[in-house]
Design a protein around this motif. Structure first.
Motif, PDB file in Angstrom:
ATOM      1  N   THR A 141       0.989  -1.109   0.065  1.00  0.00           N
ATOM      2  CA  THR A 141       0.111  -0.073   0.100  1.00  0.00           C
ATOM      3  C   THR A 141       0.759   1.388   0.075  1.00  0.00           C
ATOM      4  N   SER A 180      -6.599  -6.667   0.561  1.00  0.00           N
ATOM      5  CA  SER A 180      -7.630  -5.787   0.499  1.00  0.00           C
ATOM      6  C   SER A 180      -8.668  -6.260  -0.544  1.00  0.00           C
ATOM      7  N   ASN A 259      -6.275  -6.294   8.219  1.00  0.00           N
ATOM      8  CA  ASN A 259      -7.378  -5.392   7.401  1.00  0.00           C
ATOM      9  C   ASN A 259      -8.643  -5.349   7.873  1.00  0.00           C
ATOM     10  N   SER A 282      -7.108  -0.571   3.283  1.00  0.00           N
ATOM     11  CA  SER A 282      -6.028  -1.465   3.952  1.00  0.00           C
ATOM     12  C   SER A 282      -5.908  -1.086   5.594  1.00  0.00           C
TER      13      SER A 282
END
Length: 341
Positions: A141, A180, A259, A282
């Motif tokens: 991320t 995710s 998550n 995330s």
């Protein structure tokens, strides 16, 4: 109370620690040339569907970023990154210390696009009087919790190919990105679309360590590792950990839990009416709280990062969950936040 400051506050997943204990008295050669690291390399190649990739194990993210950039670029070449990029904001000028400039550009969601890359390239005239941008650095991320979709990474790859640029993906929080619900990328996709990327272990259940997957030719990378202090004498400690993380999917199970805890936080905070300027799919969440509420939570003993002031009375904070975050800690935070509301 509980710390939501980062996703590496805890040590390591018990299975990782057990594997380290089980192999503790083994005697092997050093510097990552042992059978444990060789087995882990093959596992990385298998899960990435990249049988010809070079795989190197390194201790941390900053070290990995520095080594990839320094080893692939000539002294006068530079790296393009979003203004929020880790190499631009949180590495104490590590990249610049190697002699390479970070050409940063503002990105509201922390992601680079071909248009942003083209803007940076247009600012450099191609003469010997300016650095030559030669690499695009992205993270998945990102530092603001957003993720790249496959079409976005494909567009970046095409842009890099047009301009002869390397594409390097920082995967310090790659587990969170790949698990995710908005993600459509896989490890094989990353191996096919980037010149180099890494599977971050430090922030997802390892005691320490990152697994670098290198597709760009870099015959002397181990020389760079040694020179920059990146060659761990007891290298097998890295191989042992990544074998445990990747062989049976533990890596993704842990990231998925992180998550889920983050989404529980997000939904509970949103239900109280607090905004999230940049939606994050995330394990990093960035709500805006009144300063009075933030201070009450701190007085209760909760720990989190102060991300940025929004105005005189409101602050954006960062809440990070991990593989070890208990659901009870999330519920307690939300209950206490409601009391402060």
């Amino acid at each position: 109370m509980y710390s939501f400051r980062n996703d590496y506050s805890e040590g390591a997943h018990p299975k990782v620690l057990q594997a380290l204990m089980d192999t503790n008295l083994e005697q092997t050669v050093g510097y990552g040339l042992d059978p444990r690291c060789e087995a882990a390399r093959e596992t990385v190649r298998r899960v990435c569907a990249a049988p010809d990739a070079d795989v190197h194990f390194l201790v941390g993210g900053t070290q990995t970023n520095l080594l990839v950039i320094e080893s692939l670029l000539r002294p006068y070449e530079a790296v393009i990154a979003a203004h929020t990029a880790h190499v631009n904001t949180h590495e104490t000028g590590a990249i610049e210390a190697t002699g390479h400039k970070v050409c940063s550009i503002y990105s509201p969601d922390g992601k680079l696009t071909p248009a942003l890359i083209e803007t940076v390239l247009a600012e450099h005239n191609g003469t010997e009087h300016m650095v030559a941008p030669r690499m695009v650095y992205v993270s998945d991320t990102t530092e603001v919790g957003t993720i790249y979709r496959k079409a976005e990474l494909q567009a970046l790859r095409a842009c890099c190919d047009r301009h002869g640029l390397f594409l390097f993906l920082d995967g310090a929080r790659l587990g969170s990105a790949l698990t995710s619900p908005e993600n459509d990328l896989t490890l094989p996709d990353l191996a096919a679309l980037t010149d180099a990327f890494y599977i971050g272990g430090t922030k997802n259940g390892a005691l320490f360590g990152e697994a670098l997957v290198m597709n760009a030719p870099n015959d002397h990378f181990r020389w760079h590792m040694k020179q920059r202090g990146g060659m761990l004498a007891k290298g097998r400690l890295l191989g042992v950990q990544f074998q445990v993380l990747l062989e049976d999917g533990l890596y993704f199970d842990m990231a998925r839990h992180a998550n889920e805890m983050a989404f529980h936080l997000r939904d509970g905070i949103a239900s109280l009416g607090y905004p999230f300027p940049v939606p994050s799919p995330s394990n990093q969440q960035f709500p805006v709280l009144p300063n009075t509420v933030m201070e009450q939570l701190q007085e209760m003993g909760y720990e989190f990062e102060i991300d940025a002031p929004v105005d005189e009375t409101h602050t954006r904070i960062r809440l990070v969950t991990s593989w070890a975050t208990p659901e009870q800690a999330v519920q307690s935070f939300l209950a206490d936040l409601a009391l402060c509301h």
